[in-house]
Design a protein around this motif. Structure first.
Motif, PDB file in Angstrom:
ATOM      1  N   ALA A  62       0.831  -1.215   0.000  1.00 37.38           N
ATOM      2  CA  ALA A  62       0.000   0.000   0.000  1.00 37.38           C
ATOM      3  C   ALA A  62       0.864   1.264   0.000  1.00 37.38           C
ATOM      4  CB  ALA A  62      -0.932  -0.015   1.207  1.00 37.38           C
ATOM      5  N   ILE A  63       1.974   1.234   0.734  1.00 35.11           N
ATOM      6  CA  ILE A  63       2.862   2.415   0.769  1.00 35.11           C
ATOM      7  C   ILE A  63       3.336   2.754  -0.648  1.00 35.11           C
ATOM      8  CG2 ILE A  63       5.185   3.150   1.486  1.00 35.11           C
ATOM      9  CD1 ILE A  63       4.577   1.624   4.177  1.00 35.11           C
ATOM     10  N   GLN A  64       3.759   1.726  -1.375  1.00 43.09           N
ATOM     11  CA  GLN A  64       4.287   1.977  -2.728  1.00 43.09           C
ATOM     12  C   GLN A  64       3.200   2.460  -3.692  1.00 43.09           C
ATOM     13  OE1 GLN A  64       7.254  -1.112  -4.089  1.00 43.09           O
ATOM     14  NE2 GLN A  64       6.471  -2.116  -2.249  1.00 43.09           N
ATOM     15  N   LEU A  65       2.028   1.812  -3.637  1.00 45.24           N
ATOM     16  CA  LEU A  65       0.954   2.180  -4.577  1.00 45.24           C
ATOM     17  C   LEU A  65       0.425   3.577  -4.270  1.00 45.24           C
ATOM     18  CD1 LEU A  65      -1.011  -1.195  -4.858  1.00 45.24           C
ATOM     19  CD2 LEU A  65       0.815  -0.325  -6.334  1.00 45.24           C
ATOM     20  N   LEU A 107       9.959   0.539  10.149  1.00 46.67           N
ATOM     21  CA  LEU A 107       9.516   1.260   8.953  1.00 46.67           C
ATOM     22  C   LEU A 107      10.683   1.845   8.154  1.00 46.67           C
ATOM     23  CD1 LEU A 107       6.401   2.944  10.557  1.00 46.67           C
ATOM     24  CD2 LEU A 107       6.352   1.214   8.751  1.00 46.67           C
ATOM     25  N   ASP A 108      11.914   1.774   8.678  1.00 44.02           N
ATOM     26  CA  ASP A 108      13.067   2.349   7.962  1.00 44.02           C
ATOM     27  C   ASP A 108      13.184   1.830   6.525  1.00 44.02           C
ATOM     28  OD1 ASP A 108      13.836   4.069   9.923  1.00 44.02           O
ATOM     29  OD2 ASP A 108      15.391   2.759  10.756  1.00 44.02           O
ATOM     30  N   PRO A 109      13.035   0.498   6.300  1.00 41.46           N
ATOM     31  CA  PRO A 109      13.197   0.009   4.919  1.00 41.46           C
ATOM     32  C   PRO A 109      12.098   0.512   3.965  1.00 41.46           C
ATOM     33  CG  PRO A 109      13.308  -1.798   6.508  1.00 41.46           C
ATOM     34  CD  PRO A 109      12.827  -0.605   7.253  1.00 41.46           C
ATOM     35  N   LEU A 110      11.047   1.106   4.524  1.00 38.39           N
ATOM     36  CA  LEU A 110       9.933   1.563   3.676  1.00 38.39           C
ATOM     37  C   LEU A 110      10.137   2.988   3.162  1.00 38.39           C
ATOM     38  CD1 LEU A 110       7.879  -0.592   3.237  1.00 38.39           C
ATOM     39  CD2 LEU A 110       8.685  -0.784   5.570  1.00 38.39           C
ATOM     40  N   LYS A 111      11.106   3.700   3.743  1.00 37.39           N
ATOM     41  CA  LYS A 111      11.310   5.095   3.298  1.00 37.39           C
ATOM     42  C   LYS A 111      11.724   5.169   1.830  1.00 37.39           C
ATOM     43  CE  LYS A 111      12.207   6.849   7.921  1.00 37.39           C
ATOM     44  NZ  LYS A 111      13.268   7.135   8.897  1.00 37.39           N
ATOM     45  N   LYS A 163       2.108   6.080  -2.856  1.00 43.22           N
ATOM     46  CA  LYS A 163       3.109   7.073  -3.263  1.00 43.22           C
ATOM     47  C   LYS A 163       3.089   7.253  -4.773  1.00 43.22           C
ATOM     48  CE  LYS A 163       5.969   9.675  -1.656  1.00 43.22           C
ATOM     49  NZ  LYS A 163       5.414  10.918  -1.147  1.00 43.22           N
ATOM     50  N   ARG A 164       2.995   6.148  -5.484  1.00 43.63           N
ATOM     51  CA  ARG A 164       2.984   6.195  -6.949  1.00 43.63           C
ATOM     52  C   ARG A 164       1.784   6.996  -7.467  1.00 43.63           C
ATOM     53  NH1 ARG A 164       3.867   0.685 -10.424  1.00 43.63           N
ATOM     54  NH2 ARG A 164       1.666   0.258 -10.104  1.00 43.63           N
ATOM     55  N   ALA A 165       0.696   7.004  -6.679  1.00 45.16           N
ATOM     56  CA  ALA A 165      -0.511   7.732  -7.076  1.00 45.16           C
ATOM     57  C   ALA A 165      -0.458   9.203  -6.662  1.00 45.16           C
ATOM     58  CB  ALA A 165      -1.737   7.058  -6.462  1.00 45.16           C
ATOM     59  N   GLY A 166       0.633   9.629  -6.042  1.00 46.87           N
ATOM     60  CA  GLY A 166       0.780  11.043  -5.709  1.00 46.87           C
ATOM     61  C   GLY A 166       0.256  11.439  -4.352  1.00 46.87           C
ATOM     62  N   ALA A 167       0.117  10.467  -3.449  1.00 47.33           N
ATOM     63  CA  ALA A 167      -0.365  10.769  -2.089  1.00 47.33           C
ATOM     64  C   ALA A 167       0.813  11.012  -1.145  1.00 47.33           C
ATOM     65  CB  ALA A 167      -1.211   9.613  -1.565  1.00 47.33           C
ATOM     66  N   THR A 168       0.531  11.704  -0.040  1.00 42.52           N
ATOM     67  CA  THR A 168       1.466  11.761   1.089  1.00 42.52           C
ATOM     68  C   THR A 168       1.170  10.551   1.967  1.00 42.52           C
ATOM     69  OG1 THR A 168       1.548  14.159   1.026  1.00 42.52           O
ATOM     70  CG2 THR A 168       2.181  13.104   3.102  1.00 42.52           C
ATOM     71  N   VAL A 169       2.223   9.825   2.352  1.00 42.91           N
ATOM     72  CA  VAL A 169       2.024   8.527   3.004  1.00 42.91           C
ATOM     73  C   VAL A 169       2.536   8.548   4.441  1.00 42.91           C
ATOM     74  CG1 VAL A 169       2.471   6.058   2.872  1.00 42.91           C
ATOM     75  CG2 VAL A 169       2.279   7.397   0.766  1.00 42.91           C
ATOM     76  N   ILE A 170       1.618   8.310   5.359  1.00 39.38           N
ATOM     77  CA  ILE A 170       1.952   8.099   6.774  1.00 39.38           C
ATOM     78  C   ILE A 170       1.718   6.617   7.054  1.00 39.38           C
ATOM     79  CG2 ILE A 170       1.373   8.697   9.163  1.00 39.38           C
ATOM     80  CD1 ILE A 170       0.119  11.312   8.087  1.00 39.38           C
ATOM     81  N   ALA A 171       2.649   5.964   7.723  1.00 39.44           N
ATOM     82  CA  ALA A 171       2.429   4.545   8.062  1.00 39.44           C
ATOM     83  C   ALA A 171       2.853   4.283   9.499  1.00 39.44           C
ATOM     84  CB  ALA A 171       3.197   3.632   7.115  1.00 39.44           C
ATOM     85  N   THR A 172       2.188   3.316  10.101  1.00 37.16           N
ATOM     86  CA  THR A 172       2.456   2.943  11.483  1.00 37.16           C
ATOM     87  C   THR A 172       3.124   1.567  11.564  1.00 37.16           C
ATOM     88  OG1 THR A 172       0.294   1.920  11.671  1.00 37.16           O
ATOM     89  CG2 THR A 172       0.478   4.210  12.409  1.00 37.16           C
ATOM     90  N   ALA A 173       3.785   1.335  12.698  1.00 37.56           N
ATOM     91  CA  ALA A 173       4.298   0.002  13.031  1.00 37.56           C
ATOM     92  C   ALA A 173       4.558  -0.003  14.535  1.00 37.56           C
ATOM     93  CB  ALA A 173       5.581  -0.313  12.264  1.00 37.56           C
ATOM     94  N   SER A 174       4.921  -1.189  15.055  1.00 36.62           N
ATOM     95  CA  SER A 174       5.176  -1.292  16.491  1.00 36.62           C
ATOM     96  C   SER A 174       6.538  -0.726  16.882  1.00 36.62           C
ATOM     97  CB  SER A 174       5.024  -2.742  16.951  1.00 36.62           C
ATOM     98  OG  SER A 174       5.781  -3.604  16.139  1.00 36.62           O
TER      99      SER A 174
END
Ligand SMILES: NC(=O)c1ccc[n+]([C@@H]2O[C@H](COP(=O)([O-])OP(=O)(O)OC[C@H]3O[C@@H](n4cnc5c(N)ncnc54)[C@H](OP(=O)(O)O)[C@@H]3O)[C@@H](O)[C@H]2O)c1
Length: 320
Positions: free
Chosen positions: A154-157, A175-179, A159-170
């Protein structure tokens, strides 16, 4: 064939690695020699509890491999073809028989392990964001459990669609590898006050869309993060939190909540084409699958336990 089976649901050590009869390839189906099994979030939940469709039961929604036999009436698949397949159960095995319509060709040269992880995670993420979430360029989306399989997609899709992406984790470290994949703002939702952290990231406005695969108290938090007229998607209960959701909280903000189930859409042309598009994008390197670890199929119990320890970022894959 060998398979990871269980006779009763429960913790990961219910798995037994046993000989079971080979599945039969009926009309309309293909028999796949399995080379990589993506352990889906639903697989751990199904193993942990609920109804069993067979006894012993072979759990698992998704795997990839090479077609060994083609059933009557199947014209668009052939022996020797590599495919990724989804099924209601049965992936944790050396062989699986599935309707041909639930298979997607894996392009030549593509990594079979990466492609094994695509259909459910990327298909679900796409439906949550676009088909049901109506995400538009310039909007802000909150993706809960961003380090999980659906979250990474979801993060990738988004971002590709031009959204600002906030994501959570424990933890934010998860989340570092998702930046590099498009995550703008990581948030640790194991800490008190995470809803305020999300709202502050939007200047107090709130997010336009929240995609929630965790449920329970986290789902209530997703709705609390929404902007006026914001949309929330509920797509899972990875948090295993039985806390019911109070729908009356939606009223004051004219907000909405929509349930999403990919399984109800997966047989239609739109969804099948959308999933093939994502398989092709992963094969070509335009989208990324994060594989945290692989385990031998014989060690399915260790693989499920590792997932439930919440250390994995992205997918854990079993290799028969
Ligand atoms: N409706 C549908 O069509 C559909 C399709 C696909 C998946 N799903 C559902 O969506 C959920 C996520 O699927 P997935 O494949 O992304 O799962 P996954 O890869 O196993 O990731 C699940 C994530 O949930 C988080 N989590 C929160 N509380 C947890 C807990 N108590 N135990 C374990 N993990 C916990 C973990 O991240 P943190 O540790 O960072 O919190 C983990 O990364 C599952 O419930 C699955 O059944 C539904």
């Amino acid at each position: 064939m060998k398979a990871a089976v269980y006779y009763e649901t429960g913790p990961p050590d219910v798995f037994r690695y046993e000989d079971v009869p080979d599945p039969e390839c009926g009309p309309g189906s293909v028999l796949v020699h399995v080379e990589a099994i993506s352990i889906e979030g639903g697989d751990t939940l199904n193993r942990a509890g609920g109804e069993m469709a067979s006894k012993p039961h072979i759990v698992g929604y998704q795997c990839a491999g090479t077609i060994r036999q083609v059933g009557d009436g199947v014209a668009d698949r052939h022996e020797g073809q590599r495919v990724v397949a989804t099924m209601f159960w049965g992936s944790h095995a050396e062989l699986v028989a599935v309707p041909a319509v639930l298979t997607w060709p894996v392009p030549d040269g593509a990594d079979i392990v990466a492609c094994a992880c695509v259909p459910v995670a990327f298909g679900t993420a796409d439906d949550c964001l676009f088909e049901f979430g109506h995400l538009a360029a310039g909007e802000t989306v909150l993706i809960q459990a961003g380090a999980g399989g659906v979250g990474v997609a979801a993060i990738q899709l988004a971002k590709r669609a031009g959204a600002t992406v906030i994501a959570t984790a424990s933890s934010v470290a998860r989340l570092d590898p998702l930046k590099p994949l498009g995550l703008d703002h990581p948030v640790d939702y194991s800490r008190e006050g995470w809803v305020d952290v999300v709202r502050n990231l939007t200047g107090g406005r709130g997010v336009d869309l929240a995609v929630d695969s965790v449920g329970g108290r986290v789902l209530a938090g997703s709705v609390a993060c929404l902007v006026y007229r914001g949309r929330a998607i509920t797509v899972g209960r990875a948090g295993r939190d039985p806390q019911p959701f109070d729908v009356s909280t939606l009223g004051m903000g004219n907000q909405s909540i929509t349930g999403v189930f990919l399984g109800a859409e997966i047989l239609n042309e739109r969804t099948r084409a959308m999933i093939q598009h994502h398989v092709d994008d992963v094969a070509a390197g335009r989208l990324t699958v994060l594989v945290d670890r692989t385990f031998p199929l014989a060690e399915a119990a260790a693989a499920h336990a590792y997932i439930e320890s919440r250390q994995a970022v992205g997918r854990v894959v079993l290799i028969p």
